[in-house]
Design an enzyme around this catalytic site. Sequence first.
Site, PDB file in Angstrom:
ATOM      1  N   CYS A 120      15.728 -42.689  14.998  1.00  0.00           N
ATOM      2  CA  CYS A 120      14.406 -42.086  15.150  1.00  0.00           C
ATOM      3  C   CYS A 120      14.479 -41.103  16.310  1.00  0.00           C
ATOM      4  O   CYS A 120      15.441 -41.117  17.081  1.00  0.00           O
ATOM      5  CB  CYS A 120      13.332 -43.136  15.394  1.00  0.00           C
ATOM      6  SG  CYS A 120      11.668 -42.460  15.127  1.00  0.00           S
ATOM      7  N   CYS A 122      11.618 -40.521  18.422  1.00  0.00           N
ATOM      8  CA  CYS A 122      10.525 -40.675  19.394  1.00  0.00           C
ATOM      9  C   CYS A 122      11.017 -40.996  20.802  1.00  0.00           C
ATOM     10  O   CYS A 122      10.393 -40.593  21.775  1.00  0.00           O
ATOM     11  CB  CYS A 122       9.503 -41.695  18.917  1.00  0.00           C
ATOM     12  SG  CYS A 122      10.158 -43.327  18.584  1.00  0.00           S
ATOM     13  N   LYS A 195       6.607 -48.483   6.537  1.00  0.00           N
ATOM     14  CA  LYS A 195       6.268 -48.655   7.939  1.00  0.00           C
ATOM     15  C   LYS A 195       4.838 -48.185   8.130  1.00  0.00           C
ATOM     16  O   LYS A 195       4.523 -47.005   7.918  1.00  0.00           O
ATOM     17  CB  LYS A 195       7.230 -47.837   8.798  1.00  0.00           C
ATOM     18  CG  LYS A 195       6.943 -47.964  10.279  1.00  0.00           C
ATOM     19  CD  LYS A 195       8.017 -47.297  11.084  1.00  0.00           C
ATOM     20  CE  LYS A 195       7.716 -47.380  12.556  1.00  0.00           C
ATOM     21  NZ  LYS A 195       8.696 -46.631  13.346  1.00  0.00           N
ATOM     22  N   ARG A 205       6.344 -49.639  22.533  1.00  0.00           N
ATOM     23  CA  ARG A 205       6.340 -48.288  23.109  1.00  0.00           C
ATOM     24  C   ARG A 205       6.539 -48.341  24.615  1.00  0.00           C
ATOM     25  O   ARG A 205       7.033 -47.376  25.211  1.00  0.00           O
ATOM     26  CB  ARG A 205       5.076 -47.543  22.689  1.00  0.00           C
ATOM     27  CG  ARG A 205       5.132 -47.273  21.186  1.00  0.00           C
ATOM     28  CD  ARG A 205       3.908 -46.629  20.612  1.00  0.00           C
ATOM     29  NE  ARG A 205       4.007 -46.634  19.141  1.00  0.00           N
ATOM     30  CZ  ARG A 205       3.016 -46.319  18.321  1.00  0.00           C
ATOM     31  NH1 ARG A 205       1.844 -45.977  18.822  1.00  0.00           N
ATOM     32  NH2 ARG A 205       3.207 -46.354  17.018  1.00  0.00           N
ATOM     33  N   LYS A 248       7.456 -53.334   7.656  1.00  0.00           N
ATOM     34  CA  LYS A 248       7.095 -53.445   9.060  1.00  0.00           C
ATOM     35  C   LYS A 248       5.680 -53.002   9.298  1.00  0.00           C
ATOM     36  O   LYS A 248       5.305 -51.963   8.769  1.00  0.00           O
ATOM     37  CB  LYS A 248       8.063 -52.526   9.811  1.00  0.00           C
ATOM     38  CG  LYS A 248       7.825 -52.345  11.246  1.00  0.00           C
ATOM     39  CD  LYS A 248       8.898 -51.457  11.762  1.00  0.00           C
ATOM     40  CE  LYS A 248       8.612 -51.204  13.214  1.00  0.00           C
ATOM     41  NZ  LYS A 248       9.452 -50.198  13.743  1.00  0.00           N
ATOM     42  N   SER A 274       6.863 -56.025  17.927  1.00  0.00           N
ATOM     43  CA  SER A 274       6.565 -56.339  19.322  1.00  0.00           C
ATOM     44  C   SER A 274       5.194 -56.976  19.528  1.00  0.00           C
ATOM     45  O   SER A 274       5.051 -57.903  20.319  1.00  0.00           O
ATOM     46  CB  SER A 274       6.692 -55.077  20.167  1.00  0.00           C
ATOM     47  OG  SER A 274       5.831 -54.064  19.679  1.00  0.00           O
ATOM     48  N   TYR A 313      12.497 -60.625  17.605  1.00  0.00           N
ATOM     49  CA  TYR A 313      12.794 -60.796  19.033  1.00  0.00           C
ATOM     50  C   TYR A 313      13.068 -62.257  19.372  1.00  0.00           C
ATOM     51  O   TYR A 313      13.558 -62.567  20.450  1.00  0.00           O
ATOM     52  CB  TYR A 313      11.632 -60.243  19.878  1.00  0.00           C
ATOM     53  CG  TYR A 313      11.408 -58.764  19.618  1.00  0.00           C
ATOM     54  CD1 TYR A 313      12.268 -57.815  20.159  1.00  0.00           C
ATOM     55  CD2 TYR A 313      10.372 -58.319  18.798  1.00  0.00           C
ATOM     56  CE1 TYR A 313      12.095 -56.461  19.893  1.00  0.00           C
ATOM     57  CE2 TYR A 313      10.190 -56.975  18.530  1.00  0.00           C
ATOM     58  CZ  TYR A 313      11.058 -56.054  19.083  1.00  0.00           C
ATOM     59  OH  TYR A 313      10.899 -54.710  18.812  1.00  0.00           O
TER      60      TYR A 313
HETATM   61  C1  PBG Z   1      10.463 -45.996  16.364  1.00  0.00           C
HETATM   62  C2  PBG Z   1      10.159 -47.425  16.156  1.00  0.00           C
HETATM   63  C3  PBG Z   1       8.995 -48.146  16.491  1.00  0.00           C
HETATM   64  C4  PBG Z   1       9.263 -49.485  16.220  1.00  0.00           C
HETATM   65  C5  PBG Z   1      10.541 -49.539  15.683  1.00  0.00           C
HETATM   66  N1  PBG Z   1      11.064 -48.269  15.628  1.00  0.00           N
HETATM   67  C6  PBG Z   1       7.757 -47.735  17.157  1.00  0.00           C
HETATM   68  C7  PBG Z   1       6.793 -46.798  16.560  1.00  0.00           C
HETATM   69  O1  PBG Z   1       6.903 -46.393  15.404  1.00  0.00           O
HETATM   70  O2  PBG Z   1       5.916 -46.406  17.303  1.00  0.00           O
HETATM   71  C8  PBG Z   1       8.333 -50.637  16.496  1.00  0.00           C
HETATM   72  C9  PBG Z   1       8.989 -51.947  16.702  1.00  0.00           C
HETATM   73  C10 PBG Z   1       8.155 -52.986  17.353  1.00  0.00           C
HETATM   74  O3  PBG Z   1       6.938 -52.807  17.599  1.00  0.00           O
HETATM   75  O4  PBG Z   1       8.716 -54.043  17.668  1.00  0.00           O
HETATM   76  N2  PBG Z   1       9.836 -45.101  15.552  1.00  0.00           N
END
Ligand code: PBG
Length: 324
Positions: A120, A122, A195, A205, A248, A274, A313
């Site tokens: 990714c 980000c 997602k 984040r 997810k 998370s 986790y």
């Molecule tokens: C990156 C990504 C994210 C997560 C996994 N890969 C965050 C998002 O899309 O903002 C979230 C994983 C989690 O919350 O444990 N794009």
Amino acid sequence: MNALKIRGRRLRENPLVRNLANEHRLETRNLIYPLFIKENLRSTAEIASMPGQYQWPLSEISRQAEQALKLGIPGILLFGIPKSKDLAGKESFSRNGIIQKAVRTLKKNFPKLLVITDVCLCEYLEHGHCGHIKNGKVLNDASIKTLAKAALSHAEAGADIVAPSDMMDGRVRAIRQTLDKNGFEHTPILSYAVKYASSFYAPFRDAAESAPQFGDRKSYQMNPANRIEALREAKTDLEEGADMILVKPALSYEDILFEIKQKLRCPTGAYSVSGEYAMIKAAAQKGWLDEKKVVLETHLGLKRAGADFIVTYWAKEIAKWVRE
Ligand code: PBG
């Protein structure tokens, strides 16, 4: 037949009979442990909103992998926090990026460990969106070029599986073509095909330092109101060359998991994100829930809904608990 004679409880009274009739169970071999690795970090830093989860420096990553392997966990999912962010996402595909270095180290020390990399942008773009931006909009086709470069650099470093999580259209095809052209036709793609734009990602984040600096992710992540669309996303990704599908978040989306597994019959994973972790941890810390029992129940629920594997986790704890 007289309905009164049906006694479901006959199968529940004796624990041995209960075991015979047991349909699903959690197994350590189906768990994937996510790890955050941060460049130039001096010492391990606990993530405030995810007690028990850490940002790790490169020097610690092997120890973490070793612990996971010893517990029987087959693989880890790596997230990188680079030393610098920019508008090109250079660190995402640099040969000497934090992920690329971590993968090389891990594969050298633990050839048998499955190393999966999150693909990714980000964490690497200074605005925190999952793709490049022009005039305030997230560009699709320019972003998938960078994502394909990142995925290739992970494969070159030795990643066993690449896992795109950006939700740009056509990225699975772009990654598949790039991998194939460069001799990585055997590297599987685990696509975060489904997602959702979820509020459950908030603690992540903080962990990955990847919050968008403006706006939100609703122009690329899915609308939580949609179910039919999820099936279409997963189908498209399989057609583009995805080998496995990830759903997810996990909780709140078990109907999606169930349907994808039933209808598409492909290897399907669930990502217990998370926010799910934070929620149960917080209640457990207050003494309001029994962490072990609740975690085993939520994860068993994911298996029952159809998850072949679970990114969680709690991987290490679950591995210990199922042994007991
Ligand atoms: C990156 C990504 C994210 C997560 C996994 N890969 C965050 C998002 O899309 O903002 C979230 C994983 C989690 O919350 O444990 N794009």
